[in-house]
Design an enzyme around this catalytic site. Structure first.
Site, mmCIF file in Angstrom:
data_model
loop_
_atom_site.group_PDB
_atom_site.id
_atom_site.type_symbol
_atom_site.label_atom_id
_atom_site.label_comp_id
_atom_site.label_asym_id
_atom_site.label_seq_id
_atom_site.Cartn_x
_atom_site.Cartn_y
_atom_site.Cartn_z
ATOM 1 N N ASN A 107 0.860 -1.183 0.000
ATOM 2 C CA ASN A 107 0.000 0.000 0.000
ATOM 3 C C ASN A 107 0.891 1.226 0.000
ATOM 4 O OD1 ASN A 107 -2.409 1.613 0.315
ATOM 5 N ND2 ASN A 107 -1.881 1.855 2.490
ATOM 6 N N HIS A 109 0.788 5.156 1.306
ATOM 7 C CA HIS A 109 0.044 6.009 2.233
ATOM 8 C C HIS A 109 0.708 7.385 2.263
ATOM 9 C CE1 HIS A 109 -2.575 6.960 5.570
ATOM 10 N NE2 HIS A 109 -1.529 7.493 6.179
ATOM 11 N N SER A 136 4.739 6.835 2.388
ATOM 12 C CA SER A 136 5.309 5.544 2.772
ATOM 13 C C SER A 136 4.693 4.440 1.931
ATOM 14 C CB SER A 136 5.008 5.235 4.244
ATOM 15 O OG SER A 136 5.394 6.292 5.097
ATOM 16 N N ASP A 145 -2.881 0.711 7.921
ATOM 17 C CA ASP A 145 -1.688 1.529 7.679
ATOM 18 C C ASP A 145 -0.541 1.159 8.613
ATOM 19 O OD1 ASP A 145 -3.049 2.826 5.634
ATOM 20 O OD2 ASP A 145 -3.813 4.378 6.982
#
Ligand code: GAR
Length: 196
Positions: A107, A109, A136, A145
């Site tokens: 992911n 973020h 990040s 997250d």
């Protein structure tokens, strides 16, 4: 060659940089772009690039996340991805879904994690009076997250910034960071990459 599926919810600028990076001697290639929003601008951008697309609208499923994910999963599993990249995908995934892709879901973020998990990251960084912000890329685990950080890029916060100007500055770094982290990850490198 690793097969990469990308999940989006919006304009898909990060998806585009990922797709466009997977050329030549790259260890991965894109096999699917899927969205929970049938109107996501990124779907057309993926189709223009010849990537198969899928849209599963989450709205008819209401609060039944598992039923939404089951439908999404049909498309994902048909594409047989080795790696799943979340790129502006704005639905929270259930632990069951995440477990299926343990160790192979990334992911991006828009904050310097562990700071500012969740939403409104840029407004929160400005309110806190931070002197820098960033983005990040991390492995997805069941906690939102959270999960091992694979790369970060930093930008200064400038006088007069508002959440939009800061978001634009961070997004430019996202476009540099995510393709580099994906390339490394696809070749088995999980060391943290620091840009700037
Ligand atoms: C990006 O800034 C990404 O970091 C953020 O959404 C934007 C998507 O832009 N993701 C999150 O906030 C995840 N919670 P894009 O659709 O143009 O890539």
């Amino acid at each position: 060659t690793k097969r990469v599926a990308i999940l989006i919810s919006g304009g898909g600028s990060n998806m585009v940089t990922l797709v466009d990076s997977m050329v030549g001697d790259h260890p991965a290639r894109p096999v699917l772009v899927a969205s929970n929003d049938p109107n996501a601008g990124g779907l057309a951008k993926a189709a223009e690039r010849g990537i198969p697309t899928a849209a599963v609208d989450h709205k008819p499923f209401g609060k039944d996340r598992a039923a939404f994910e089951a439908e999404l999963l049909k498309h994902i599993e048909a594409a047989e991805p080795d790696i799943l990249c979340l790129a502006g995908f704005m639905r929270i995934l259930t632990p069951d879904f995440i477990a299926r892709f343990e160790g192979r879901m990334l992911n991006i973020h828009p904050s310097l994690l562990p700071k500012y998990k969740g939403l409104h990251t840029h407004a929160r960084a400005l309110e806190a009076g931070d002197s820098e912000a960033g983005c990040s890329v991390h492995e997805v685990t069941a906690e939102l997250d959270d999960g091992p950080i694979l790369g970060q890029a930093r930008v200064p916060i400038l006088d007069g910034d508002d959440p939009d100007t800061l978001a634009q500055r961070v997004l430019r770094q996202e476009h540099l960071l995510y393709p580099q982290v994906l390339r490394r990850f696809a070749s088995g490198n999980r060391d943290i990459l620091h840009l700037t």
